[in-house]
Design a protein around this motif. Structure first.
Motif, PDB file in Angstrom:
ATOM      1  N   UNK A 204      -9.926   0.520   5.664  1.00 31.47           N
ATOM      2  CA  UNK A 204     -10.311  -0.782   5.101  1.00 31.47           C
ATOM      3  C   UNK A 204      -9.067  -1.524   4.625  1.00 31.47           C
ATOM      4  N   UNK A 205      -9.083  -2.067   3.416  1.00 33.36           N
ATOM      5  CA  UNK A 205      -7.940  -2.892   2.986  1.00 33.36           C
ATOM      6  C   UNK A 205      -6.952  -2.122   2.124  1.00 33.36           C
ATOM      7  N   UNK A 206      -7.001  -0.800   2.176  1.00 35.30           N
ATOM      8  CA  UNK A 206      -6.106  -0.003   1.343  1.00 35.30           C
ATOM      9  C   UNK A 206      -4.687   0.023   1.887  1.00 35.30           C
ATOM     10  N   UNK A 207      -3.731   0.193   0.983  1.00 38.49           N
ATOM     11  CA  UNK A 207      -2.338   0.382   1.352  1.00 38.49           C
ATOM     12  C   UNK A 207      -1.995   1.869   1.263  1.00 38.49           C
ATOM     13  N   UNK A 208      -1.162   2.331   2.176  1.00 35.30           N
ATOM     14  CA  UNK A 208      -0.602   3.673   2.099  1.00 35.30           C
ATOM     15  C   UNK A 208       0.881   3.522   1.790  1.00 35.30           C
ATOM     16  N   UNK A 209       1.311   4.112   0.692  1.00 35.71           N
ATOM     17  CA  UNK A 209       2.693   4.017   0.253  1.00 35.71           C
ATOM     18  C   UNK A 209       3.475   5.245   0.705  1.00 35.71           C
ATOM     19  N   UNK A 210       4.745   5.056   0.972  1.00 40.08           N
ATOM     20  CA  UNK A 210       5.619   6.143   1.397  1.00 40.08           C
ATOM     21  C   UNK A 210       6.717   6.326   0.369  1.00 40.08           C
TER      22      UNK A 210
END
Length: 213
Positions: A204-210
């Motif tokens: 969906x509209x989630x961000x995945x951070x690295x």
């Protein structure tokens, strides 16, 4: 000995409750991850060398004493368990095994360290886990040295538990370093536990951070 459970991975649509926009697991696309200066190193410390076996009706767990620091916040260790095949994917790739190390803060916030394992060298620490699973009761010695990477660079997103009640708001820290277990150990896990991976969910509209350590 084959374990018995209360949920059926062949009929995941029957799990309750369903719904929500922040479910786990997800397919982590590394080209779409973002960096964030507010993230910090993860620190993990286990104060005991014994773990207690527990079958909660959904997976086989080992309970022990330990702590982790997620973004400079203290979490207490709750339990570890494993999934075959991996639940999360990395650029569409599925690994033969994934470990989940569940922690909880004093306020009740849940955080999970996820670790991918590929087929390779025999893993003595995972063998201790398998031996305890095979016995199906009691306490046993354990170590996470070969179960959680020394380099704790990670992918971070907000998701859910991957078994009912599928609670959302869970902080996920999926390790970027992949560890190894032997092919025989994977087969032994499946013989005891069965295949137990939830299907990938929409990001969906989630961000995945690295975050690089």
């Amino acid at each position: 000995m084959k374990a018995e459970f209360l949920i059926d991975y062949c009929h995941q649509g029957d799990w309750e409750p369903q719904g929500g926009q922040r479910q786990s697991p997800i397919d982590i696309q590394t080209s779409q991850t973002e960096t964030n200066d507010t993230l910090a190193n993860i620190e993990v410390n286990f104060s005991e060398t014994t773990a207690t076996f527990f079958n909660n009706g959904q997976n086989l767990q080992l309970l022990a004493a330990g702590q982790a620091s997620f973004n400079n916040r203290l979490f207490n260790f709750v339990q570890m368990h494993f999934h075959a095949d991996s639940e999360h994917r990395l650029n569409g790739a599925i690994f033969p095994l994934e470990g989940h190390f569940l922690f909880q803060s004093p306020s009740g916030q849940l955080g999970v360290i996820g670790v991918f394992y590929q087929v390779g060298e025999f893993n003595p620490d995972f063998e201790h886990v398998l031996n305890q699973y095979d016995q199906g009761k009691g306490e046993g010695n354990f170590s996470v040295e070969g179960l959680i990477p020394k380099d704790k660079s990670y992918y971070h997103y907000i998701g859910s538990l991957t078994t009912p009640p599928l609670t959302e708001g869970v902080e996920w820290y999926v390790m970027q370093t992949v560890l190894e277990v032997s092919a025989e150990q994977v087969l032994r896990f499946i013989a005891i536990h069965g295949r137990n991976s939830r299907k990938c969910q929409l990001i969906n509209d989630r961000k995945v951070l690295s975050y690089k350590e």
